[in-house]
Scaffold this motif. Structure first.
Motif, PDB file in Angstrom:
ATOM      1  N   ASP A 142      53.178 -52.645   7.650  1.00 50.85           N
ATOM      2  CA  ASP A 142      52.853 -53.794   8.508  1.00 50.85           C
ATOM      3  C   ASP A 142      51.416 -53.709   9.024  1.00 50.85           C
ATOM      4  N   GLN A 143      50.972 -52.491   9.392  1.00 51.10           N
ATOM      5  CA  GLN A 143      49.602 -52.331   9.878  1.00 51.10           C
ATOM      6  C   GLN A 143      48.589 -52.672   8.794  1.00 51.10           C
ATOM      7  N   LYS A 144      48.852 -52.218   7.585  1.00 50.91           N
ATOM      8  CA  LYS A 144      47.926 -52.503   6.485  1.00 50.91           C
ATOM      9  C   LYS A 144      47.950 -53.984   6.112  1.00 50.91           C
ATOM     10  N   ALA A 145      49.105 -54.625   6.240  1.00 52.40           N
ATOM     11  CA  ALA A 145      49.182 -56.057   5.963  1.00 52.40           C
ATOM     12  C   ALA A 145      48.361 -56.843   6.981  1.00 52.40           C
ATOM     13  N   GLN A 146      48.404 -56.412   8.238  1.00 52.64           N
ATOM     14  CA  GLN A 146      47.584 -57.059   9.258  1.00 52.64           C
ATOM     15  C   GLN A 146      46.100 -56.844   8.976  1.00 52.64           C
ATOM     16  N   LEU A 147      45.749 -55.648   8.556  1.00 43.63           N
ATOM     17  CA  LEU A 147      44.351 -55.345   8.240  1.00 43.63           C
ATOM     18  C   LEU A 147      43.858 -56.210   7.081  1.00 43.63           C
ATOM     19  N   ALA A 148      44.706 -56.400   6.089  1.00 41.22           N
ATOM     20  CA  ALA A 148      44.311 -57.164   4.911  1.00 41.22           C
ATOM     21  C   ALA A 148      43.942 -58.607   5.244  1.00 41.22           C
ATOM     22  N   LYS A 149      44.427 -59.106   6.371  1.00 44.14           N
ATOM     23  CA  LYS A 149      44.116 -60.472   6.791  1.00 44.14           C
ATOM     24  C   LYS A 149      42.757 -60.578   7.476  1.00 44.14           C
ATOM     25  N   VAL A 150      42.174 -59.428   7.817  1.00 46.98           N
ATOM     26  CA  VAL A 150      40.877 -59.405   8.494  1.00 46.98           C
ATOM     27  C   VAL A 150      39.783 -59.308   7.444  1.00 46.98           C
ATOM     28  N   PRO A 151      38.877 -60.272   7.365  1.00 46.12           N
ATOM     29  CA  PRO A 151      37.803 -60.174   6.365  1.00 46.12           C
ATOM     30  C   PRO A 151      36.901 -58.976   6.634  1.00 46.12           C
ATOM     31  N   MET A 152      36.424 -58.345   5.575  1.00 42.68           N
ATOM     32  CA  MET A 152      35.598 -57.152   5.713  1.00 42.68           C
ATOM     33  C   MET A 152      34.211 -57.487   6.266  1.00 42.68           C
ATOM     34  N   ASN A 153      33.637 -58.590   5.841  1.00 42.39           N
ATOM     35  CA  ASN A 153      32.316 -59.035   6.299  1.00 42.39           C
ATOM     36  C   ASN A 153      31.302 -57.884   6.365  1.00 42.39           C
ATOM     37  N   PRO A 154      31.040 -57.230   5.252  1.00 42.60           N
ATOM     38  CA  PRO A 154      30.143 -56.058   5.295  1.00 42.60           C
ATOM     39  C   PRO A 154      28.705 -56.439   5.634  1.00 42.60           C
ATOM     40  N   THR A 155      28.100 -55.621   6.475  1.00 42.42           N
ATOM     41  CA  THR A 155      26.684 -55.731   6.785  1.00 42.42           C
ATOM     42  C   THR A 155      26.004 -54.451   6.326  1.00 42.42           C
ATOM     43  N   LEU A 156      25.079 -54.563   5.374  1.00 41.07           N
ATOM     44  CA  LEU A 156      24.383 -53.402   4.828  1.00 41.07           C
ATOM     45  C   LEU A 156      22.908 -53.485   5.200  1.00 41.07           C
ATOM     46  N   THR A 157      22.439 -52.473   5.918  1.00 39.02           N
ATOM     47  CA  THR A 157      21.037 -52.395   6.320  1.00 39.02           C
ATOM     48  C   THR A 157      20.393 -51.216   5.606  1.00 39.02           C
ATOM     49  N   PRO A 158      19.381 -51.431   4.762  1.00 41.61           N
ATOM     50  CA  PRO A 158      18.767 -50.317   4.032  1.00 41.61           C
ATOM     51  C   PRO A 158      18.226 -49.239   4.965  1.00 41.61           C
ATOM     52  N   VAL A 159      18.394 -47.997   4.550  1.00 36.95           N
ATOM     53  CA  VAL A 159      17.896 -46.836   5.287  1.00 36.95           C
ATOM     54  C   VAL A 159      16.995 -46.042   4.341  1.00 36.95           C
ATOM     55  N   ALA A 160      15.811 -45.729   4.792  1.00 36.17           N
ATOM     56  CA  ALA A 160      14.862 -44.998   3.949  1.00 36.17           C
ATOM     57  C   ALA A 160      15.313 -43.551   3.749  1.00 36.17           C
ATOM     58  N   VAL A 161      15.259 -43.070   2.489  1.00 36.07           N
ATOM     59  CA  VAL A 161      15.574 -41.675   2.165  1.00 36.07           C
ATOM     60  C   VAL A 161      14.502 -41.151   1.223  1.00 36.07           C
ATOM     61  N   SER A 162      14.369 -39.822   1.180  1.00 36.04           N
ATOM     62  CA  SER A 162      13.287 -39.229   0.388  1.00 36.04           C
ATOM     63  C   SER A 162      13.615 -39.129  -1.099  1.00 36.04           C
ATOM     64  N   ASN A 163      14.896 -39.172  -1.445  1.00 37.76           N
ATOM     65  CA  ASN A 163      15.305 -39.073  -2.847  1.00 37.76           C
ATOM     66  C   ASN A 163      15.139 -40.431  -3.527  1.00 37.76           C
ATOM     67  N   ALA A 164      14.219 -40.499  -4.454  1.00 43.79           N
ATOM     68  CA  ALA A 164      13.917 -41.780  -5.106  1.00 43.79           C
ATOM     69  C   ALA A 164      15.009 -42.234  -6.062  1.00 43.79           C
ATOM     70  N   ASP A 165      15.964 -41.365  -6.371  1.00 41.52           N
ATOM     71  CA  ASP A 165      17.010 -41.715  -7.334  1.00 41.52           C
ATOM     72  C   ASP A 165      18.249 -42.331  -6.682  1.00 41.52           C
ATOM     73  N   ILE A 166      18.274 -42.372  -5.355  1.00 42.70           N
ATOM     74  CA  ILE A 166      19.425 -42.953  -4.674  1.00 42.70           C
ATOM     75  C   ILE A 166      18.955 -43.976  -3.643  1.00 42.70           C
ATOM     76  N   GLU A 167      19.883 -44.797  -3.208  1.00 36.98           N
ATOM     77  CA  GLU A 167      19.603 -45.732  -2.123  1.00 36.98           C
ATOM     78  C   GLU A 167      20.707 -45.633  -1.088  1.00 36.98           C
ATOM     79  N   CYS A 168      20.340 -45.808   0.186  1.00 37.30           N
ATOM     80  CA  CYS A 168      21.293 -45.649   1.282  1.00 37.30           C
ATOM     81  C   CYS A 168      21.233 -46.838   2.235  1.00 37.30           C
ATOM     82  N   PHE A 169      22.360 -47.040   2.915  1.00 45.05           N
ATOM     83  CA  PHE A 169      22.490 -48.167   3.818  1.00 45.05           C
ATOM     84  C   PHE A 169      23.301 -47.761   5.054  1.00 45.05           C
ATOM     85  N   ASP A 170      22.964 -48.378   6.178  1.00 42.32           N
ATOM     86  CA  ASP A 170      23.872 -48.380   7.313  1.00 42.32           C
ATOM     87  C   ASP A 170      24.864 -49.508   7.054  1.00 42.32           C
ATOM     88  N   VAL A 171      26.169 -49.177   7.127  1.00 45.67           N
ATOM     89  CA  VAL A 171      27.212 -50.152   6.802  1.00 45.67           C
ATOM     90  C   VAL A 171      28.099 -50.396   8.011  1.00 45.67           C
TER      91      VAL A 171
END
Length: 435
Positions: A142-171
């Motif tokens: 029941d808890q997961k069914a209630q959660l499934a009704k809530v839209p995720m609405n992700p917000t991704l904000t880029p975060v600078a990292v020193s490794n040029a082969d990956i990218e990171c975000f605040d989510v």
């Protein structure tokens, strides 16, 4: 005369310094007579005790000892004379559990020093203290069914990292249960669709930002990697921000709402796990096969919960897990952090908290967890006692491995972190091969 007095004073001072140095070098060592510290019910356990001062054995004086059943019940205490051979404390348990021997050495004029060792007694036979509630699965469905009704609405904000082969975000992800999911997410650049496993890192007790380092580490290993903080709070704030929350709104989060399964704090924490998994598995790069959840202490308890809640989890790493066997005191056994159920004046667990705790007990989620699992257990852990860890470990339904540490308390050592990563990557490989 004055000169002699100064010399005497200097000599006294030097003696005091040397005595202090000698004290700092004094050490008690307590070990069991078996290297693995594992015994069967009813077998005699011997704790061998030695004291050294630097490299020199201490063979005179006394040690005091206390023998307990996993830190709860005192089984024996006393004093023993030191000698040329190790002093020996003997004990046994008539039911599965853990013996702990705490030893104190107190030389005249010095501060006491202490050490402890533990022994597992038929630990693989430790059962849960209470059965899973009859409506446990329905409640969480029941808890997961209630959660499934809530839209995720992700917000991704880029975060600078020193490794040029990956990218990171605040989510930030919308969730159910009073707070969003708040984390850092890392991924290798230019990964092909359907090519990457995923890993979710979860936190021990306390109030802090998500770890960008974990997100980077997993992405650097070729994974979709997300680290979430336990409370859905903003990331990357000054230390004062988290300290204010720790002393204020989140001061007693661990016991908040404990009288009701609908209000208990861990309900929201567990739903944030599911929502984070929703996010990871929605990424086009996810391979659709393998996903890990790993953490220590409170994070270990969350890993067990995630494995039992969500079949998308294929492997978990649970280090010295908390949130285990809340109901232990109901049968006269130790219970785990955070001691969620208070004891009444009648010496019995408070009924409402006892009942609510069963719906967030990591032991009960372990009984539903079919994922591969690795767990670490410290035999002298007084925060998340080994009895509670094994009550969960014994319920796990999939391929599993335990790392026993007879001389470890509540800790996550570097070798454990490495063993967890190796286990997780081996599990990823097996699942990718269809094994």
């Amino acid at each position: 005369m004055l000169r002699v007095s100064r010399v005497a004073c200097l000599f006294a001072l030097l003696s005091a310094i040397l005595a202090s140095i000698s004290l700092e070098a004094a050490e008690i060592k307590v070990v069991t007579d078996r290297p693995d510290a594992l015994y069967k019910t009813g077998e005699e356990v011997q704790f061998l005790i030695t004291v050294t001062d630097g490299d020199t054995p201490v063979t005179t004086g006394k040690i005091a000892y206390v023998l307990t059943n996993d830190g709860l019940d005192k089984l024996a205490d006393g004093a023993l004379e030191l000698g040329d051979k190790p002093a020996v404390v003997k004990g046994a348990l008539d039911r599965p559990g853990f013996l702990q021997c705490e030893v104190t050495y107190h030389a005249a004029g010095d501060k006491p020093c202490r050490a402890m060792a533990g022994a597992g007694v038929s630990p693989n036979d430790i059962p849960p203290s209470m059965p899973v509630p009859g409506d446990f699965d329905q409640f969480w469905a029941d808890q997961k069914a209630q959660l499934a009704k809530v839209p995720m609405n992700p917000t991704l904000t880029p975060v600078a990292v020193s490794n040029a082969d990956i990218e990171c975000f605040d989510v930030q992800l919308q969730c159910l249960g009073g707070a969003p999911v708040s984390g850092y997410f890392g991924r290798p650049k230019n990964a092909k669709p359907g090519s990457l496993p995923a890993i979710l890192w979860v936190h021990g007790a306390g109030v802090r930002s998500s770890s960008l380092g974990n997100a980077i580490s997993g992405a650097g290993r070729g994974m979709l990697s997300m680290d979430i903080n336990a409370h859905g709070i903003p990331n990357g704030k000054p230390a004062e921000y988290y300290e204010e929350l720790k002393q204020g709104a989140l001061k007693d989060y661990r016991i908040a709402g404990r009288e009701s399964r609908d209000a208990i704090y861990f309900r929201g924490m567990y739903l944030r796990l599911v929502r984070a998994i929703d996010f990871l598995t929605s990424q086009p790069e996810w391979n659709g096969k393998t996903l890990a959840v790993v953490g220590h202490s409170q994070g270990g308890g969350q890993a067990l919960a995630a494995g039992g809640l969500d079949p998308r989890v294929t492997v978990i790493g649970a280090g010295v897990p908390a949130i285990c066997d809340h109901t232990g005191r109901a049968i006269g056994r130790i219970n785990g952090w955070p001691k969620l159920v208070p004891m009444g004046s009648d010496g019995k667990p408070e009924p409402l908290s006892l009942e609510a705790s069963r719906y967030v007990d990591a032991v009960n989620f372990a009984s539903r967890c079919k994922a591969d699992a690795i767990m670490s257990v410290g035999f002298i852990d007084r925060t998340c006692p080994p009895t509670t860890n094994y009550a969960a470990y014994n319920q796990l339904q999939g391929r599993k491995q335990v790392i026993n540490k007879p001389l470890m308390g509540h800790s996550a050592t570097s070798d454990i972190h490495q063993a967890f990563l190796e286990f997780i990557e081996a599990s990823f490989e097996r699942h990718s091969d269809g094994k």
